[in-house]
Structures are given as structure tokens and as C-alpha cells.
Motif scaffolding. Sequence first.
Motif, PDB file in Angstrom:
ATOM      1  N   ASN A   7       0.564  -3.074  -0.534  1.00  0.00           N
ATOM      2  CA  ASN A   7       0.288  -3.834  -1.756  1.00  0.00           C
ATOM      3  C   ASN A   7      -1.029  -4.584  -1.693  1.00  0.00           C
ATOM      4  OD1 ASN A   7       2.705  -2.996  -2.896  1.00  0.00           O
ATOM      5  ND2 ASN A   7       3.834  -4.686  -1.990  1.00  0.00           N
ATOM      6  N   GLY A   8      -1.468  -4.980  -0.526  1.00  0.00           N
ATOM      7  CA  GLY A   8      -2.722  -5.700  -0.388  1.00  0.00           C
ATOM      8  C   GLY A   8      -3.938  -4.798  -0.302  1.00  0.00           C
ATOM      9  N   CYS A   9      -3.755  -3.511  -0.507  1.00  0.00           N
ATOM     10  CA  CYS A   9      -4.836  -2.529  -0.399  1.00  0.00           C
ATOM     11  C   CYS A   9      -5.943  -2.825  -1.407  1.00  0.00           C
ATOM     12  CB  CYS A   9      -4.270  -1.127  -0.632  1.00  0.00           C
ATOM     13  SG  CYS A   9      -5.509   0.180  -0.625  1.00  0.00           S
ATOM     14  N   ILE A  10      -7.196  -2.748  -0.957  1.00  0.00           N
ATOM     15  CA  ILE A  10      -8.345  -2.955  -1.838  1.00  0.00           C
ATOM     16  C   ILE A  10      -9.022  -1.639  -2.214  1.00  0.00           C
ATOM     17  CG2 ILE A  10      -8.773  -5.311  -1.046  1.00  0.00           C
ATOM     18  CD1 ILE A  10     -11.021  -4.163   0.761  1.00  0.00           C
ATOM     19  N   GLY A  11      -8.488  -0.516  -1.727  1.00  0.00           N
ATOM     20  CA  GLY A  11      -9.013   0.791  -2.097  1.00  0.00           C
ATOM     21  C   GLY A  11     -10.323   1.169  -1.435  1.00  0.00           C
ATOM     22  N   CYS A  12     -10.588   0.628  -0.257  1.00  0.00           N
ATOM     23  CA  CYS A  12     -11.856   0.910   0.428  1.00  0.00           C
ATOM     24  C   CYS A  12     -11.905   2.319   1.019  1.00  0.00           C
ATOM     25  CB  CYS A  12     -12.125  -0.122   1.509  1.00  0.00           C
ATOM     26  SG  CYS A  12     -10.954  -0.071   2.883  1.00  0.00           S
ATOM     27  N   ASP A  27      -4.784   7.027  -4.277  1.00  0.00           N
ATOM     28  CA  ASP A  27      -4.192   7.418  -5.546  1.00  0.00           C
ATOM     29  C   ASP A  27      -5.273   7.326  -6.625  1.00  0.00           C
ATOM     30  OD1 ASP A  27      -2.880   6.808  -8.215  1.00  0.00           O
ATOM     31  OD2 ASP A  27      -1.111   7.287  -6.990  1.00  0.00           O
ATOM     32  N   PRO A  28      -5.502   8.403  -7.387  1.00  0.00           N
ATOM     33  CA  PRO A  28      -6.566   8.382  -8.391  1.00  0.00           C
ATOM     34  C   PRO A  28      -6.333   7.383  -9.522  1.00  0.00           C
ATOM     35  CG  PRO A  28      -5.381  10.492  -8.440  1.00  0.00           C
ATOM     36  CD  PRO A  28      -4.836   9.694  -7.304  1.00  0.00           C
ATOM     37  N   GLU A  29      -5.079   7.057  -9.801  1.00  0.00           N
ATOM     38  CA  GLU A  29      -4.785   6.108 -10.880  1.00  0.00           C
ATOM     39  C   GLU A  29      -4.892   4.661 -10.434  1.00  0.00           C
ATOM     40  OE1 GLU A  29      -1.085   7.015 -12.769  1.00  0.00           O
ATOM     41  OE2 GLU A  29      -1.631   9.120 -13.065  1.00  0.00           O
ATOM     42  N   THR A  30      -4.242   4.342  -9.299  1.00  0.00           N
ATOM     43  CA  THR A  30      -4.219   2.946  -8.845  1.00  0.00           C
ATOM     44  C   THR A  30      -5.406   2.598  -7.954  1.00  0.00           C
ATOM     45  OG1 THR A  30      -2.911   3.436  -6.866  1.00  0.00           O
ATOM     46  CG2 THR A  30      -1.697   2.916  -8.892  1.00  0.00           C
ATOM     47  N   LYS A  31      -6.082   3.615  -7.430  1.00  0.00           N
ATOM     48  CA  LYS A  31      -7.210   3.424  -6.498  1.00  0.00           C
ATOM     49  C   LYS A  31      -6.778   2.720  -5.219  1.00  0.00           C
ATOM     50  CE  LYS A  31     -10.202   4.891  -9.596  1.00  0.00           C
ATOM     51  NZ  LYS A  31      -9.942   6.236  -9.986  1.00  0.00           N
ATOM     52  N   LYS A  32      -5.502   2.896  -4.851  1.00  0.00           N
ATOM     53  CA  LYS A  32      -4.973   2.313  -3.622  1.00  0.00           C
ATOM     54  C   LYS A  32      -4.458   3.414  -2.716  1.00  0.00           C
ATOM     55  CE  LYS A  32      -3.858  -2.178  -5.434  1.00  0.00           C
ATOM     56  NZ  LYS A  32      -3.074  -3.357  -5.167  1.00  0.00           N
ATOM     57  N   ALA A  33      -4.361   3.105  -1.435  1.00  0.00           N
ATOM     58  CA  ALA A  33      -3.887   4.078  -0.455  1.00  0.00           C
ATOM     59  C   ALA A  33      -2.423   4.395  -0.677  1.00  0.00           C
ATOM     60  CB  ALA A  33      -4.099   3.542   0.956  1.00  0.00           C
ATOM     61  N   THR A  34      -2.085   5.644  -0.461  1.00  0.00           N
ATOM     62  CA  THR A  34      -0.702   6.083  -0.558  1.00  0.00           C
ATOM     63  C   THR A  34      -0.428   7.081   0.562  1.00  0.00           C
ATOM     64  OG1 THR A  34       0.967   7.065  -2.000  1.00  0.00           O
ATOM     65  CG2 THR A  34      -1.255   7.904  -2.217  1.00  0.00           C
ATOM     66  N   ILE A  35       0.791   7.081   1.053  1.00  0.00           N
ATOM     67  CA  ILE A  35       1.174   7.981   2.130  1.00  0.00           C
ATOM     68  C   ILE A  35       1.693   9.271   1.512  1.00  0.00           C
ATOM     69  CG2 ILE A  35       2.544   8.230   4.234  1.00  0.00           C
ATOM     70  CD1 ILE A  35       0.536   5.808   4.097  1.00  0.00           C
ATOM     71  N   LYS A  36       0.936  10.334   1.629  1.00  0.00           N
ATOM     72  CA  LYS A  36       1.331  11.611   1.029  1.00  0.00           C
ATOM     73  C   LYS A  36       2.210  12.440   1.955  1.00  0.00           C
ATOM     74  CE  LYS A  36      -0.541  11.811  -3.024  1.00  0.00           C
ATOM     75  NZ  LYS A  36       0.238  11.959  -4.222  1.00  0.00           N
ATOM     76  N   TYR A  37       1.985  12.368   3.251  1.00  0.00           N
ATOM     77  CA  TYR A  37       2.727  13.197   4.210  1.00  0.00           C
ATOM     78  C   TYR A  37       3.248  12.339   5.366  1.00  0.00           C
ATOM     79  CZ  TYR A  37      -0.049  16.498   1.561  1.00  0.00           C
ATOM     80  OH  TYR A  37      -0.639  17.192   0.543  1.00  0.00           O
ATOM     81  N   PRO A  38       4.241  11.475   5.109  1.00  0.00           N
ATOM     82  CA  PRO A  38       4.716  10.546   6.144  1.00  0.00           C
ATOM     83  C   PRO A  38       5.285  11.233   7.383  1.00  0.00           C
ATOM     84  CG  PRO A  38       6.162  10.499   4.242  1.00  0.00           C
ATOM     85  CD  PRO A  38       4.975  11.328   3.857  1.00  0.00           C
ATOM     86  N   ALA A  39       5.866  12.406   7.224  1.00  0.00           N
ATOM     87  CA  ALA A  39       6.454  13.106   8.370  1.00  0.00           C
ATOM     88  C   ALA A  39       5.386  13.568   9.362  1.00  0.00           C
ATOM     89  CB  ALA A  39       7.275  14.299   7.902  1.00  0.00           C
ATOM     90  N   ASP A  40       4.159  13.715   8.901  1.00  0.00           N
ATOM     91  CA  ASP A  40       3.073  14.171   9.768  1.00  0.00           C
ATOM     92  C   ASP A  40       2.354  13.038  10.499  1.00  0.00           C
ATOM     93  OD1 ASP A  40       3.586  16.783   9.040  1.00  0.00           O
ATOM     94  OD2 ASP A  40       2.099  16.774   7.428  1.00  0.00           O
ATOM     95  N   CYS A  41       2.725  11.790  10.211  1.00  0.00           N
ATOM     96  CA  CYS A  41       2.085  10.637  10.866  1.00  0.00           C
ATOM     97  C   CYS A  41       2.345  10.677  12.365  1.00  0.00           C
ATOM     98  CB  CYS A  41       2.633   9.338  10.272  1.00  0.00           C
ATOM     99  SG  CYS A  41       1.968   7.861  11.075  1.00  0.00           S
ATOM    100  N   GLN A  42       1.289  10.520  13.155  1.00  0.00           N
ATOM    101  CA  GLN A  42       1.392  10.543  14.609  1.00  0.00           C
ATOM    102  C   GLN A  42       1.450   9.143  15.222  1.00  0.00           C
ATOM    103  OE1 GLN A  42       1.722  13.541  16.392  1.00  0.00           O
ATOM    104  NE2 GLN A  42       2.096  14.131  14.273  1.00  0.00           N
TER     105      GLN A  42
END
Length: 71
Positions: A7-12, A27-42
Amino acid sequence: MAIENINGCIGCGICVKTCPTDVIRLDPETKKATIKYPADCQICHLCRMYCPVDAITITPEKSIPVIVSWG
């Protein structure tokens, strides 16, 4: 989910650039980071370490203890 509390993302986009497995997207709409593939996180913590506003938290179920080699 690998990462929460964006929620505190500034979209940098620093988290997107530092992620070696390419699981984070802006995210192109909110301009904030979103996790698209959580299962692939290392769980490398690079996104968390480089976030300039400390907006990323690794959830306990995905966090792993740091292993230190003394040998």
C-alpha cells in the motif's frame, strides 16, 4: 503470497528491476507494484532491501531463516 503490504508503494519500479525471477509488475492503472507470479518468488529479499519507502514485507510463511556457514 510472497509479498504483502504494498500500500505504501510509490511506483518507482525498483522492486521490478531488482527481482531476479520477474514476479513483480507495475500495475498500469494504479502505477503500483503488484505480485503477478507469487509461486515463482525465490524469497531473495532484494525487492524488500531496495525499496526506498520500505513498502514491502515478506510474509512469515514465505520467509526462510538466514543460513550462515561457519566452515
